[in-house]
Design a protein around this motif. Structure first.
Motif, PDB file in Angstrom:
ATOM      1  N   PHE A 234       0.891  -1.161   0.000  1.00  0.00           N
ATOM      2  CA  PHE A 234       0.000   0.000   0.000  1.00  0.00           C
ATOM      3  C   PHE A 234       0.932   1.214   0.000  1.00  0.00           C
TER       4      PHE A 234
ATOM      5  N   TYR B  59     -10.783   2.916  -3.345  1.00  0.00           N
ATOM      6  CA  TYR B  59     -10.514   2.954  -1.896  1.00  0.00           C
ATOM      7  C   TYR B  59     -10.967   4.296  -1.359  1.00  0.00           C
TER       8      TYR B  59
ATOM      9  N   GLU C  81     -10.864   6.608   1.652  1.00  0.00           N
ATOM     10  CA  GLU C  81      -9.942   6.757   2.784  1.00  0.00           C
ATOM     11  C   GLU C  81     -10.295   7.988   3.622  1.00  0.00           C
TER      12      GLU C  81
ATOM     13  N   SER D  13      -5.693   7.568   8.276  1.00  0.00           N
ATOM     14  CA  SER D  13      -5.383   6.678   9.384  1.00  0.00           C
ATOM     15  C   SER D  13      -5.645   7.385  10.712  1.00  0.00           C
ATOM     16  N   GLY D  14      -6.368   6.704  11.604  1.00  0.00           N
ATOM     17  CA  GLY D  14      -6.659   7.275  12.916  1.00  0.00           C
ATOM     18  C   GLY D  14      -7.750   8.337  12.889  1.00  0.00           C
TER      19      GLY D  14
ATOM     20  N   GLY E 154     -11.568   2.509   4.542  1.00  0.00           N
ATOM     21  CA  GLY E 154     -10.656   2.502   5.684  1.00  0.00           C
ATOM     22  C   GLY E 154     -10.517   3.880   6.309  1.00  0.00           C
ATOM     23  N   GLY E 155      -9.932   3.872   7.496  1.00  0.00           N
ATOM     24  CA  GLY E 155      -9.712   5.107   8.242  1.00  0.00           C
ATOM     25  C   GLY E 155     -10.724   5.241   9.371  1.00  0.00           C
ATOM     26  N   GLY E 156     -10.253   5.081  10.605  1.00  0.00           N
ATOM     27  CA  GLY E 156     -11.115   5.321  11.764  1.00  0.00           C
ATOM     28  C   GLY E 156     -12.069   4.198  12.119  1.00  0.00           C
TER      29      GLY E 156
ATOM     30  N   GLY F  68      -6.085  -0.560  10.772  1.00  0.00           N
ATOM     31  CA  GLY F  68      -4.664  -0.415  11.058  1.00  0.00           C
ATOM     32  C   GLY F  68      -4.415   0.051  12.470  1.00  0.00           C
ATOM     33  N   THR F  69      -4.733   1.319  12.739  1.00  0.00           N
ATOM     34  CA  THR F  69      -4.414   1.954  14.027  1.00  0.00           C
ATOM     35  C   THR F  69      -4.888   1.148  15.232  1.00  0.00           C
TER      36      THR F  69
HETATM   37  C1  1GP Z   1      -5.261   4.049   6.620  1.00  0.00           C
HETATM   38  O1  1GP Z   1      -7.429   3.362   5.958  1.00  0.00           O
HETATM   39  C2  1GP Z   1      -6.270   2.954   6.621  1.00  0.00           C
HETATM   40  O2  1GP Z   1      -4.723   4.217   5.368  1.00  0.00           O
HETATM   41  C3  1GP Z   1      -6.541   2.429   7.996  1.00  0.00           C
HETATM   42  O3  1GP Z   1      -6.973   3.436   8.882  1.00  0.00           O
HETATM   43  O4  1GP Z   1      -5.381   3.277  10.780  1.00  0.00           O
HETATM   44  O5  1GP Z   1      -7.601   4.373  11.087  1.00  0.00           O
HETATM   45  O6  1GP Z   1      -7.430   1.897  10.797  1.00  0.00           O
HETATM   46  P1  1GP Z   1      -6.833   3.222  10.480  1.00  0.00           P
END
Ligand code: 1GP
Length: 247
Positions: A78, A171, A173, A176-177, A202-204, A225-226
């Protein structure tokens, strides 16, 4: 087409895919491999490897190698730029940040990275990458003209353009976080125009409820991820997320 076909098969059989994102800059390669193994035990389908800053060179290669030693699910790069490529991975999200103001993230890094993908065995999976508010670090690094959270129609037309350009995946997005995930209205609007093309969100996403909302709204694949860097028991957390999205 091995990895893409594999993910399609999981969607056909189980409805949804869970992806675990590991940023090589966040821990040692050994620790990354432990997290990956724990995530696989929890039921994750593939490991995404990448990050906006510092995920390159020897650290990236070693992280991919260590993860591959421990798990047998696909490893998918990625990349934040052409420096985010590693010949040791199974596949790469060959992505264009369609809403970047910087041509570098739209096409130049892809041109610089293409020869390595061509020479190696990495499978490219074409993807439109769209960054939505708040966007976080990747939004800043990628100089994204952030899609407003309350404008699902804007995300949908970007996704449609990506689909017409031949990209298989889209995707969405939030960064992240992010404090909250992409909202269901936007996910639904994008999935409606994508049809059979795959939608990653993704994200949050931190818990089962959020993952389920994204999946029910139309996401084919959920990325976390986070939260996996924060919890004590990665296997339990991934199992919670996986059971919320799969049939
Ligand atoms: C980040 O979408 C991803 O590029 C994952 O996000 O870290 O918030 O889970 P998180």
């Amino acid at each position: 087409m091995q990895v893409e076909a594999h993910l399609q098969k999981i969607i056909d059989q189980e409805g949804k895919v869970h992806l675990t994102l590991i940023d090589p800059a966040s821990q040692t390669p050994e620790r990354a491999a432990e997290i990956a193994l724990a995530a696989v035990k929890g039921g994750t389908d593939a490991i995404m490897i990448g990050g906006s800053t510092g995920a390159s060179g020897t650290l990236l290669d070693e992280t991919v190698i260590k993860i591959k030693e421990k798990v047998d699910v696909p490893t998918i790069l990625f990349p934040g730029s052409s420096a985010g490529l590693s010949r040791y991975a199974d596949a790469v999200f060959f992505m264009s940040l369609l809403n970047s103001r910087d041509l570098g993230y739209v096409i130049t890094n892809q041109v610089l990275g293409a020869p390595l993908v061509y020479q190696s065995q990495i499978e490219p999976i074409s993807m439109a990458y769209l960054i939505v508010e708040p966007g976080g670090t990747v939004g800043w690094v990628g100089d994204a003209k952030l899609i407003p959270r309350k404008k699902p129609e804007l995300a949908a037309v970007y996704a449609l353009a990506g689909k017409y350009l031949g990209m298989h995946y889209t995707y969405l997005e939030a960064g992240s976080g992010a404090d909250k995930p992409i909202n269901p209205e936007m996910i639904g609007a994008v999935k409606q125009v994508l049809g059979e093309n795959k939608l990653i969100v993704g994200g949050g996403i931190r818990d089962a409820e959020a993952a389920k909302l994204c999946a029910l709204a139309g996401a084919d694949m959920i990325v976390t991820g986070t939260v996996l860097e924060e919890v004590r028991d990665v296997t339990v957390k991934v199992a919670e997320l996986v059971s919320a999205i799969k049939r």
